[in-house]
Design an enzyme around this catalytic site. Structure first.
Site, short mmCIF file in Angstrom:
data_model
loop_
_atom_site.label_atom_id
_atom_site.label_comp_id
_atom_site.label_asym_id
_atom_site.label_seq_id
_atom_site.Cartn_x
_atom_site.Cartn_y
_atom_site.Cartn_z
N SER A 99 36.76 44.02 47.47
CA SER A 99 35.59 44.52 47.95
C SER A 99 34.69 44.68 46.58
CB SER A 99 35.33 45.91 48.62
OG SER A 99 35.93 46.85 48.01
N LYS A 123 49.78 41.69 30.09
CA LYS A 123 48.89 42.27 31.15
C LYS A 123 49.74 42.70 32.52
CE LYS A 123 46.26 40.27 34.12
NZ LYS A 123 47.13 40.77 35.40
N THR A 145 56.01 41.51 34.86
CA THR A 145 54.74 41.82 34.56
C THR A 145 54.01 40.49 34.91
OG1 THR A 145 53.25 42.02 32.89
CG2 THR A 145 54.76 40.44 32.66
#
Lengths: 411, 411
Positions: B411, B185, B196
């Site tokens: 957020s 990922k 990574t």
């Protein structure tokens, strides 16, 4: 640029500028790259003017930087010629020839040796300098020279700057009034090791070259070398200080002479004011960010950590988003390679300690932090808890404006 | 994230995945941060599985990284537990306790010592890990374990990734078929020194721990340590390789054994494929950029110069704007601090030499360069003209997408 950029929301108006005895300036439109604006400034200094300079540490500097370094091997300056729109960088032998030709033409007009002419160019890299247009515009530039040309000069050196930058200080040396006044331009490719692209300061003080050079180098370390917009170090950066000596203050031959203290403070203050204007006009900037680091193992370590925070794209985008993402500050401290202990680290934003000694402060009041992040001036303090080293640097946020400006600079 | 990100235009489909004998995986939704998706993966390894690992060099690593470093002091691995959404970084003593608790619960379920359980967490920094939700989801995770769980596992570890990343190689060691398969990922806070955030590779090959660790460290240097998205080094990066040994290949006790050559090449190739997927999913990326440096004083110098180019915001925004602004490449070489001679420098973009030995190539054909810049894969080559040092690194462009993602992550 295709269309003019909106003025930075952090812009400062030009201060009330005065004259510096022995300095005359002018600005003309030489059509180097821009249309409908001035792009060439000429400054003339009275014979006997002493110069000091600090230049980019980029290993691939522009031809004008090489020219100035050589010119500074003698202390005298009679002229400064600066163009915007073309940086004369990576232009091979033709670039040095263009410098030589421009200096010769200026020297002939002003009746001085070519090595007393200082040169600067900023703008696009790798394109041949249109020296004929510059040389062709010199007679008009000479005709326009006047003691009140400072504001026009500040405007003529702008590239992606959205406002002209100038500052002034009036002080005394051993009772004799002297003045310091300077102009600067930014506003991208700004990082330590001569952080602004160009800044020129003049004074009527009478000071020897070695003191002038030391004052400038020392003042630069706490101002232009303590700011960063995007971590990129320009090939054209320079900061110069010209002293005409017409103030006729008593002779100073020791940089630690108490009579020089007021002047030194004022000079440092003026350099910081100009440097912060460069950050205020950082490409796409909407917030001015001060990063203080305390408790580091040394001042140098603190400075490196502060710059690592200031240059982190993740910290800068969080600030743009008004997000008090202190975790990214911790990440930046950790990646700096400097001594740090996760469990002694504390972080404050806008004066509120959010994390203390390695952990979030339980139930800290988020309201003042949220309010602070909405402001135009952001303050982040990191305490390492290791020693006495401290440093302060300034940067701006990273916004869509930066991408807009730099994705299409040459088009 | 408030809404899902659009899939990267550089995305690659999942390859045809197979099983690795001795590895079972599962993915569940533990509700750590995201809703309506899996966010916890569990891998179970057959007893006797050997582990190797490379971890972030960030000085403020997350608690799971500290846990794994300790766990790796013995060579065995029985489980890997990875959550997305919370990084368990800068969480003080509570963070280490959360690791210990999660490892204990996993060990109890799988009947193994806690130090054979490897842990990883990525996501927001500085918030307490909701360990109860993780531990509560473990029985379901255990129940779901199966040999074909690779794709689900690749999806469960995603954070701002826009596509799951996996790669597979089938090779032989001394005639015995073995398989290597891995997942990874990204996709921001990606820079050298474990580039990574997370990558896990498994093989059924039978190899001793010292060889496994050497192979992984060596392969990492040319893959994950040769990519950068934004120069920011995560506090959670890790790359691990698990060898179940069920392939029953002949014993290998020398890393230079010719019988291991095919496996080594395949592993390096797989690591690079995974690393490039991370760049392809770099936040906001629209172009994959390969930067080759030749003619440097050493390979290390070439690597540093290449990374300096790859991390320059001005170079990256120019690429986003499809502008072959090679001047910015020169600037980045110059600011790297590595030996460079302006007058020996040459720059090629997309195979066309634009500058040779310090100057622009007169009348070079701009058409193929313009066409190349419009493509999805950009190649920049810089020749220093100084020595034999060379390096290759990969990055992506810097676009509005990066600002969008990182200005509002929390957020």
């Amino acid at each position: 640029m295709a269309k003019p950029l909106p003025v930075s929301p952090l812009a400062r108006p030009l201060p009330d500028l005065a004259t510096i005895a022995g300095v005359r300036l002018s600005a003309v439109a030489a059509g180097i790259r821009y249309q409908g604006r001035t792009d060439l400034m000429l400054a003339e200094f009275v014979p006997g003017t002493i110069a000091a300079g600090v230049y980019t540490k980029n290993a691939c500097p522009g031809a004008p930087v090489l020219w100035c370094r050589t010119a500074l091997t003698t202390p005298y300056a009679r002229a400064l010629l600066v163009n915007a729109g073309n940086a004369n960088v990576f232009t091979g032998r033709a670039g040095m020839q263009a410098c030589s030709d421009c200096a010769d033409a200026t020297a002939q007009l002003l009746d001085c040796p070519p090595q007393d002419v200082f040169l600067a160019s900023t703008g696009v890299i790798g394109e041949k300098l249109p020296q004929d247009r510059i040389i062709g515009a010199l007679p008009a530039a000479k005709a326009g020279l006047n003691e009140n040309g400072w504001a026009d000069a500040a405007r003529a050196i702008m590239t992606t700057d959205t406002f002209p930058k100038a500052a002034r200080r009036d002080v005394k040396i051993a009772g004799t009034p002297v003045r310091i006044q300077g102009i600067a331009k930014g506003s991208g490719m700004v990082a330590p090791d001569m952080a602004t692209m160009l800044a020129y300061v003049a004074t009527d003080a009478k000071l020897p070259q070695n003191i002038l050079q030391s004052l400038l180098a020392s003042g630069c370390s706490q101002s232009f070398n303590a700011i960063t917009v995007d971590s990129d170090t320009s090939t054209s950066d320079m900061l110069m200080l010209f002293a005409t000596g017409l103030a006729d203050n008593p002779e100073i031959d020791d940089i630690n002479d108490p009579a020089l203290a007021e002047f030194t403070l004022a000079l440092n203050d003026l350099l910081l004011e100009l440097a912060l204007m460069v950050v205020r006009d950082g490409e796409g900037a909407t917030k001015l960010v001060r990063i203080g680091v305390t408790g580091a193992e040394s001042n140098l370590s603190a400075h490196r950590i502060a710059l690592c925070i200031a240059n982190s794209p993740l910290v800068k985008t969080a600030i743009a988003g008004e997000d008090a993402n202190w975790g990214r500050v911790v990440m930046a401290v950790g990646k700096s390679g400097e001594p740090a202990d996760r469990d002694r680290l504390s972080v404050a934003i806008g004066g509120t300690w959010i994390a203390k000694e390695g952990g979030v402060v339980e139930n800290y009041d988020e309201a003042p932090v949220v309010a602070h992040m909405k402001g135009q001036e952001i303050e982040i303090v990191v305490d390492l808890g290791l020693g006495d080293g401290e440093a302060r640097v300034w940067t701006c946020d990273l916004t869509h404006g930066y991408i807009d400006i730099n994705g299409s600079y040459r088009s």
